[in-house]
Design a protein around this motif. Structure first.
Motif, mmCIF file in Angstrom:
data_model
loop_
_atom_site.group_PDB
_atom_site.id
_atom_site.type_symbol
_atom_site.label_atom_id
_atom_site.label_comp_id
_atom_site.label_asym_id
_atom_site.label_seq_id
_atom_site.Cartn_x
_atom_site.Cartn_y
_atom_site.Cartn_z
ATOM 1 N N VAL A 493 -1.020 -17.301 -13.842
ATOM 2 C CA VAL A 493 0.234 -16.856 -14.458
ATOM 3 C C VAL A 493 -0.083 -15.962 -15.658
ATOM 4 C CG1 VAL A 493 2.331 -17.611 -15.649
ATOM 5 C CG2 VAL A 493 1.490 -18.899 -13.654
ATOM 6 N N ILE A 494 -0.989 -16.433 -16.488
ATOM 7 C CA ILE A 494 -1.354 -15.666 -17.682
ATOM 8 C C ILE A 494 -1.928 -14.309 -17.272
ATOM 9 C CG2 ILE A 494 -2.852 -15.593 -19.739
ATOM 10 C CD1 ILE A 494 -0.896 -17.832 -19.994
ATOM 11 N N GLU A 495 -2.830 -14.338 -16.316
ATOM 12 C CA GLU A 495 -3.516 -13.116 -15.929
ATOM 13 C C GLU A 495 -2.550 -12.101 -15.308
ATOM 14 O OE1 GLU A 495 -7.420 -13.694 -13.840
ATOM 15 O OE2 GLU A 495 -6.467 -12.249 -12.474
ATOM 16 N N THR A 496 -1.703 -12.577 -14.429
ATOM 17 C CA THR A 496 -0.789 -11.653 -13.739
ATOM 18 C C THR A 496 0.202 -11.044 -14.727
ATOM 19 O OG1 THR A 496 -1.010 -12.930 -11.723
ATOM 20 C CG2 THR A 496 0.892 -11.452 -11.867
ATOM 21 N N ALA A 620 3.253 1.069 -9.567
ATOM 22 C CA ALA A 620 4.470 0.253 -9.598
ATOM 23 C C ALA A 620 4.666 -0.478 -8.267
ATOM 24 C CB ALA A 620 5.683 1.121 -9.925
ATOM 25 N N GLN A 621 4.202 0.146 -7.174
ATOM 26 C CA GLN A 621 4.298 -0.524 -5.859
ATOM 27 C C GLN A 621 3.543 -1.849 -5.840
ATOM 28 O OE1 GLN A 621 6.188 1.235 -3.500
ATOM 29 N NE2 GLN A 621 6.309 2.475 -5.353
ATOM 30 N N THR A 622 2.512 -1.931 -6.654
ATOM 31 C CA THR A 622 1.669 -3.138 -6.593
ATOM 32 C C THR A 622 2.253 -4.304 -7.379
ATOM 33 O OG1 THR A 622 0.358 -2.663 -8.599
ATOM 34 C CG2 THR A 622 -0.390 -1.645 -6.514
ATOM 35 N N PHE A 623 3.201 -4.023 -8.276
ATOM 36 C CA PHE A 623 3.671 -5.091 -9.175
ATOM 37 C C PHE A 623 4.258 -6.283 -8.407
ATOM 38 C CE2 PHE A 623 4.474 -2.474 -13.352
ATOM 39 C CZ PHE A 623 3.135 -2.123 -13.378
ATOM 40 N N ALA A 624 5.149 -5.972 -7.455
ATOM 41 C CA ALA A 624 5.800 -7.063 -6.731
ATOM 42 C C ALA A 624 4.773 -7.887 -5.947
ATOM 43 C CB ALA A 624 6.872 -6.512 -5.803
ATOM 44 N N ARG A 626 1.615 -8.250 -6.541
ATOM 45 C CA ARG A 626 0.766 -9.035 -7.452
ATOM 46 C C ARG A 626 1.538 -10.233 -7.994
ATOM 47 N NH1 ARG A 626 -0.991 -4.001 -10.880
ATOM 48 N NH2 ARG A 626 -2.340 -5.335 -12.127
ATOM 49 N N TRP A 627 2.830 -10.042 -8.204
ATOM 50 C CA TRP A 627 3.665 -11.154 -8.676
ATOM 51 C C TRP A 627 3.717 -12.282 -7.639
ATOM 52 C CZ3 TRP A 627 5.716 -12.790 -13.104
ATOM 53 C CH2 TRP A 627 6.737 -13.744 -13.058
ATOM 54 N N GLU A 628 3.690 -11.881 -6.370
ATOM 55 C CA GLU A 628 3.810 -12.891 -5.296
ATOM 56 C C GLU A 628 2.702 -13.937 -5.353
ATOM 57 O OE1 GLU A 628 4.090 -10.500 -1.783
ATOM 58 O OE2 GLU A 628 6.273 -10.277 -2.003
ATOM 59 N N ARG A 629 1.640 -13.603 -5.993
ATOM 60 C CA ARG A 629 0.542 -14.555 -6.199
ATOM 61 C C ARG A 629 1.022 -15.786 -6.990
ATOM 62 N NH1 ARG A 629 -4.153 -13.131 -10.445
ATOM 63 N NH2 ARG A 629 -5.386 -15.021 -10.181
ATOM 64 N N LEU A 630 2.132 -15.652 -7.699
ATOM 65 C CA LEU A 630 2.583 -16.745 -8.566
ATOM 66 C C LEU A 630 3.558 -17.695 -7.882
ATOM 67 C CD1 LEU A 630 2.988 -14.894 -11.982
ATOM 68 C CD2 LEU A 630 0.958 -15.873 -10.897
ATOM 69 N N LYS A 631 3.820 -17.458 -6.630
ATOM 70 C CA LYS A 631 4.744 -18.349 -5.924
ATOM 71 C C LYS A 631 4.238 -19.791 -6.011
ATOM 72 C CE LYS A 631 7.296 -18.798 -1.598
ATOM 73 N NZ LYS A 631 8.550 -19.042 -2.319
ATOM 74 N N GLU A 641 13.914 -14.239 -9.074
ATOM 75 C CA GLU A 641 14.676 -13.239 -9.824
ATOM 76 C C GLU A 641 13.755 -12.129 -10.337
ATOM 77 O OE1 GLU A 641 18.312 -16.249 -11.126
ATOM 78 O OE2 GLU A 641 16.911 -15.597 -12.676
ATOM 79 N N THR A 642 12.569 -12.501 -10.737
ATOM 80 C CA THR A 642 11.615 -11.493 -11.204
ATOM 81 C C THR A 642 11.112 -10.642 -10.045
ATOM 82 O OG1 THR A 642 10.977 -12.973 -12.994
ATOM 83 C CG2 THR A 642 9.456 -11.175 -12.488
ATOM 84 N N LEU A 643 10.848 -11.300 -8.918
ATOM 85 C CA LEU A 643 10.392 -10.567 -7.733
ATOM 86 C C LEU A 643 11.436 -9.522 -7.321
ATOM 87 C CD1 LEU A 643 8.223 -10.286 -5.559
ATOM 88 C CD2 LEU A 643 9.425 -12.051 -4.230
#
Ligand code: GCW
Length: 680
Positions: A493-496, A620-624, A626-631, A641-643
């Motif tokens: 979470v911190i890293e992402t 910017a395409q990679t943000f979503a 990379r976020w999915e790693r936090l599921k 909501e962030t996704l």
């Protein structure tokens, strides 16, 4: 609850600390922030560790482990001065925190400082940081205020988190619970003042009902150590108010002066600790002293003298400019306005006037040099105006962690008199020995559960408070504290969140407006989405001067608008010369051919545009993803909501990329070396 969740620590971490189960809060009343501190410590420790915590409001013997929170004065009264011998001298709003003994000591120079200390202690333990510490900390600047651009009908100008928490239907709300919740957040980041209404101000707030409403808001925020102020409409005396209608608002007219004195006294009767006024005058159609051929200082001083006997402050905005300037005049430049209007007024403002200056010379753009006005306010208090609400910066639909941008301004050395002149040292008052100065953050929270409209944007509010206290604070450290408090200490979470946030500014800059050309968003209506054409051929002065061959504002003294000469010589010299101007401000200061080569890469300006827009959108395409790693690592609601926002950004960044690239391709007729642009 944002970052004040007091979520339980994992058992393995919680086990390492035995938190005292007694809090002693030496408050003098229930509106004393020390009382709030006691309640907050109780709630916090119970939340983080479980178990029960009791709060005593009188001095008990300190033999058993306890947390004591108090002003230094009350503490000495209760326990004797010898018990405070180790506490260094505390300046305004400073506190002492000592966790080395059995008793945790939290001592404030005043009540709000004690509350700050309590929040500091809670922040440490909520992050599982149980190290023994003993230190005093003091604010860099006395003014640490937020501004809300709330209209009385409940709508917020440039607000993206719903309607106002303060106003509805032309008046102040009855239920102020959200205001209290906001006050709690603000106190935890050591904000000590709030302007509750829009700088485009409605005079009816000064009616008796309005004044009582201001009083209720002040009552709600007093336990948090936050003082309330309001924005004024300069023409109020001639508006239709019950205080008598004058036919003039000339600041030198005695009936006008009496009118404002009367209004001010009435407010202080209801709100003895009222903070002061914020005034936007002669700007974007707002009335002001220039209407009567009076100077801006004469206008400001009128309010300042009414406030003075009560100890109030007058924040006077430097955002004064003519929005009907003519682009056919090569030397016309909105960027010149602030210094042109204020330079000669330095020294004539009353000492309770603070000039509030937007960070850049134009208007909250993705990249600006610092306002040169900071170098000219030598005998006047100065505050920097930052924006937490992302007006030009994606309106909370694009991720944009702002502290690195703020640092680019605060850390800038203006070199007045060839001496170190950091913007942060100007606004703290240190550089020119001013007693007043500091920070104004335009926040615009609303009724939305997320406050600002998106979860991740709250890191900006948190960081604003941290930097107003200590402008040398590290962007990444602040972000990670916020992340641990808001989400979790999970390394993924911190890293992402760290990576995405720190990439967010360069990414947004790349697919919007780069090389200092400004954001290139629509400036006529929404301030959202690409609209490079809207910059030019109008009176607003956010020009690019793009034509078939060339682009950029020539702001040199030698051939342009002369803006670069508003900086002290050492800085002026750097920006005057194209060979020393940094690439990221090239088009801010110079008008060049699209084929001009950049110093850093050797690419042409136009090829850089094309490439940067592709690279920015691609990142910017990679943000979503990379976020999915936090599921599963954070709760589903905030995860989803962030996704949703990041996916939106991914799509919108492509819209941006193509709109900007096609626009300049059409205009210049210069092919993209990689053959992407113009192939649609
Ligand atoms: O950039 C402009 C905004 C206006 C705002 C103004 C200001 C409150 O578009 O909405 O008005 O700045 O800062 O006064």
């Amino acid at each position: 609850a944002a970052w004040l969740r007091y979520a339980p620590l994992p058992a393995s971490v919680a086990r390492q600390y035995s938190a005292p189960s007694t809090v002693v809060a030496l408050n003098i009343s229930e509106v004393d922030p020390v009382y709030t501190a006691g309640q907050e410590l109780q709630k916090g420790i119970q939340g983080i560790f479980g178990g029960k915590v009791t709060v005593a409001n009188t001095n008990i013997s300190l033999s058993s482990p306890a947390i004591i929170v108090s002003t230094l004065g009350q503490y000495v009264k209760a326990y004797g001065s010898e018990t405070a011998g180790h506490v260094p001298e505390l300046t305004d709003d400073a506190f002492w925190l000592d966790t080395t003994g059995d008793t945790v000591q939290i001592l404030g120079q005043n009540g709000r400082a004690a509350l700050y200390g309590a929040f500091e202690y809670l922040s440490l333990i909520a992050q599982g940081n149980f190290s023994k510490v003993a230190y005093a900390t003091a604010p860099d600047a006395p003014i640490r205020w937020v501004n809300q651009w709330d209209n009385m009908d409940g709508h917020i100008e440039r607000g993206y988190g719903g309607d106002s928490i303060v106003f509805s239907n032309g008046t102040i709300k009855n239920d102020l619970q959200r205001v209290i919740d906001y006050g709690r957040l603000l106190a935890s980041i050591r904000i000590n003042g709030i302007i509750i209404n829009n700088v485009n101000a409605n005079a009816t707030l000064l009616n008796p009902k309005g004044v009582d409403g201001i009083g209720r808001v002040a009552d709600a925020l007093r336990p948090y150590g936050i003082q309330v102020g309001i924005s004024l409409n300069f023409a109020s005396p001639s508006a239709n108010l019950v205080y008598g209608n004058l036919t003039t608002f000339d600041p030198l007219n005695q009936t006008v002066i009496d009118w404002w004195t009367n209004v001010t006294d009435t407010i202080y009767d209801r709100v003895p600790d009222f903070a002061g006024y914020l005034v936007k005058a002669n700007s974007e159609g707002q009335p002001g002293p220039l209407t009567y051929n009076r100077t801006l200082a004469e206008g400001a001083n009128m309010f300042a003298s009414a406030l003075k006997p009560h100890g109030g402050i007058l924040m006077f905005r430097a955002f004064v400019y003519d929005n009907h300037i003519n682009e056919t005049n090569w030397k016309a430049d909105r960027a010149n306005a602030a210094v042109d209007f204020f330079r000669d007024l330095d020294g004539v403002f009353d000492d309770n006037v603070v000039v509030q200056v937007k960070y850049g010379p134009i208007d909250f753009q993705v990249r600006e040099p610092p306002s040169p006005l900071f170098a000219h306010l030598r005998q006047t208090g100065a505050a920097i105006e930052l924006q937490i609400t992302q007006e030009y910066l994606g309106q909370q639909c694009h991720l944009f962690y702002l502290p690195p941008l703020w640092h680019s301004i605060l850390d800038f050395d203006l070199r007045s008199d060839n001496k170190s002149t950091l913007v942060s040292d100007v606004v703290s008052g240190k550089r020119f020995n001013r007693t007043l100065g500091g920070y104004a953050g335009v926040v615009n929270v609303g009724v939305n559960d997320t406050w600002l409209g998106s979860h991740l944007s709250m890191s900006n509010l948190y960081a604003f408070g941290r930097l107003a206290w200590d402008p040398h604070g590290d962007s990444e450290t602040i972000l990670q504290d916020w992340t641990r408090l808001t989400f979790s200490s999970d390394p993924a979470v911190i890293e992402t969140i760290t990576d995405l946030s720190l990439e967010s500014w360069p990414t947004y800059e790349s697919y919007t407006g780069n090389l200092g050309i400004q954001t290139l968003t629509d400036i006529l209506y929404t301030h959202f989405g690409p609209n490079p054409a809207s910059q030019d051929n109008n009176g607003w002065g956010q020009w690019t001067r793009a034509d078939a061959d060339s682009i950029g504002m020539d702001r040199t003294v030698s051939n342009g608008t002369g803006f670069s000469g508003q900086y002290p010589p050492e800085v002026a010299e750097v920006f005057e010369d194209i060979s020393t101007t940094p690439d990221n401000l090239l088009l801010w200061f110079h008008h060049v051919n699209y084929t001009t080569k950049l110093k850093s890469s050797g690419k042409t300006v136009i090829q850089h545009f094309y490439d940067a827009h592709y690279a920015g959108a691609e990142n910017a395409q990679t943000f979503a993803t990379r976020w999915e790693r936090l599921k599963g690592k954070i709760d589903d609601q905030r995860y989803n909501e962030t996704l949703f926002r990041l996916r939106y950004q991914a799509g919108h960044s492509i819209v941006w990329r193509d709109a900007i690239n096609e626009f300049y391709h059409n205009m210049s007729g210069i092919a993209d070396e990689a053959k992407r642009v113009g192939s649609h």
